[in-house]
Design an enzyme around this catalytic site. Sequence first.
Site, PDB file in Angstrom:
ATOM      1  N   SER A 112       0.895  -1.215  -0.320  1.00  0.00           N
ATOM      2  CA  SER A 112      -0.502  -0.622   0.098  1.00  0.00           C
ATOM      3  C   SER A 112       0.489   1.304  -0.067  1.00  0.00           C
ATOM      4  O   SER A 112       0.581   2.432  -0.461  1.00  0.00           O
ATOM      5  CB  SER A 112      -1.175   0.481   1.398  1.00  0.00           C
ATOM      6  OG  SER A 112      -0.468   0.246   2.476  1.00  0.00           O
ATOM      7  N   THR A 116       7.283   3.653   1.740  1.00  0.00           N
ATOM      8  CA  THR A 116       7.464   4.412   0.960  1.00  0.00           C
ATOM      9  C   THR A 116       7.196   5.694   1.397  1.00  0.00           C
ATOM     10  O   THR A 116       7.952   6.680   2.082  1.00  0.00           O
ATOM     11  CB  THR A 116       7.266   3.876  -0.622  1.00  0.00           C
ATOM     12  OG1 THR A 116       7.194   3.040  -0.757  1.00  0.00           O
ATOM     13  CG2 THR A 116       6.717   5.655  -0.937  1.00  0.00           C
ATOM     14  N   ARG A 141      11.652  -7.330  11.689  1.00  0.00           N
ATOM     15  CA  ARG A 141      11.714  -8.479  11.440  1.00  0.00           C
ATOM     16  C   ARG A 141      13.591  -9.106  11.615  1.00  0.00           C
ATOM     17  O   ARG A 141      13.506 -10.770  11.489  1.00  0.00           O
ATOM     18  CB  ARG A 141      10.489  -8.836  10.576  1.00  0.00           C
ATOM     19  CG  ARG A 141       9.486  -9.254  10.851  1.00  0.00           C
ATOM     20  CD  ARG A 141       7.815  -9.839  10.496  1.00  0.00           C
ATOM     21  NE  ARG A 141       6.537  -9.223  10.461  1.00  0.00           N
ATOM     22  CZ  ARG A 141       5.942 -10.462  11.409  1.00  0.00           C
ATOM     23  NH1 ARG A 141       6.865 -11.260  11.592  1.00  0.00           N
ATOM     24  NH2 ARG A 141       5.240 -10.073  12.014  1.00  0.00           N
ATOM     25  N   ILE A 181       2.298  -3.631   8.798  1.00  0.00           N
ATOM     26  CA  ILE A 181       0.612  -3.387   8.080  1.00  0.00           C
ATOM     27  C   ILE A 181      -0.171  -3.973   9.823  1.00  0.00           C
ATOM     28  O   ILE A 181      -1.563  -2.871   9.293  1.00  0.00           O
ATOM     29  CB  ILE A 181       0.544  -5.200   7.754  1.00  0.00           C
ATOM     30  CG1 ILE A 181       1.490  -5.121   6.483  1.00  0.00           C
ATOM     31  CG2 ILE A 181      -0.914  -5.963   7.892  1.00  0.00           C
ATOM     32  CD1 ILE A 181       1.758  -6.757   5.658  1.00  0.00           C
ATOM     33  N   SER A 182       0.554  -4.091  10.538  1.00  0.00           N
ATOM     34  CA  SER A 182      -0.729  -4.337  11.733  1.00  0.00           C
ATOM     35  C   SER A 182      -2.088  -4.281  11.677  1.00  0.00           C
ATOM     36  O   SER A 182      -3.129  -3.825  11.666  1.00  0.00           O
ATOM     37  CB  SER A 182      -0.487  -2.780  12.587  1.00  0.00           C
ATOM     38  OG  SER A 182      -0.547  -1.818  11.265  1.00  0.00           O
TER      39      SER A 182
END
Length: 278
Positions: A112, A116, A141, A181-182
Amino acid sequence: MLFSFSRCIVCPALPISLSPCRATQAPRSADLLPPRASAATHHAVERPSPLARLPPRSSASTAGEDRVLQMSSTVPKSSNIFWHDCPVGKTDRQKLLKQKGCVVWITGLSGSGKSTLACTLGRELHTRGKLAYVLDGDNLRHGLNKDLGFAAEDRAENIRRVGEVAKLFADAGLLCIASFISPYRRDRESCRALLSDGSFIEVFLNMSLELCEARDPKGLYKLARAGKIKGFTGIDDPYEAPLNCEIEIKELDGVCPSPSDMTKQVVAYLEDKGFLHE
Ligand SMILES: Nc1ncnc2c1ncn2[C@@H]1O[C@H](COP(=O)(O)OS(=O)(=O)O)[C@@H](OP(=O)(O)O)[C@H]1O
Ligand SMILES: Nc1ncnc2c1ncn2[C@@H]1O[C@H](COP(=O)(O)OP(=O)(O)O)[C@@H](O)[C@H]1O
């Protein structure tokens, strides 16, 4: 940094495994939500979650619920611990930096544009003489969270740790940009709750799955569609869209605003709320 661990299993033939985790919440059907039960089947390809090795406490509850309850690492496990205050506080650091510490939390599907935006925003703030630091999902990670996979409880623990780190950065006076992302609303809300003074700014990159999948810069959607990655967000794992985020950035007629326009939107918010001044 200290983490609390609520339970361990000791087996003479195996290495000792210690892992925390936290609750997650049921997904919303409008938000790309396959059944939550899919979280239990994530490990066909990735290595097993260290959290998954812990057996449930009672046979009455589901394994996931029970594990989450018994291992909730938000419940302190240490006793005889005391808060130690230092003479130099957040206000002093903010004066020094001429800014106010906060967390800009960027959430959205893979592809998404989170990284960036995080980098463009970080660059813009730097150019303005502001001290910002980016915490990015992929990057963390590789280190702090390298023991975690993508099962729901691993994602919850990932976000819990990041929330705590982001809180420390904000306390240090930094403009902390967290790009994850959560996918679970509850996990994001827990991070918000750590910063009670409006300094948690949730930015939702509301891009359609079609757009993200068309981008697919890492080829992960293709692998997920081919069944080679299980539990991929948006494909066979849920994403729960924010209900009350501070900033929503949307595509218009399938076109996404440029990174520069997105950055302007966030900077305008930070400016308006006074985070870019002491
Ligand atoms: N199963 C699955 N689902 C989603 N994403 C996956 C998965 N496996 C690997 N990846 C890669 O991991 C990046 C997301 O890490 P996060 O720490 O942000 O994820 S989460 O917040 O814990 O859900 C994500 O990075 P972004 O594309 O930048 O979002 C992917 O590159
Ligand atoms: N605003 C944008 N407009 C056009 N392309 C973008 C935009 N933001 C990101 N991209 C491109 O989309 C892809 C995914 O972006 P990325 O930041 O890696 O997303 P995420 O971190 O959410 O996975 C990259 O190839 C990136 O260059």
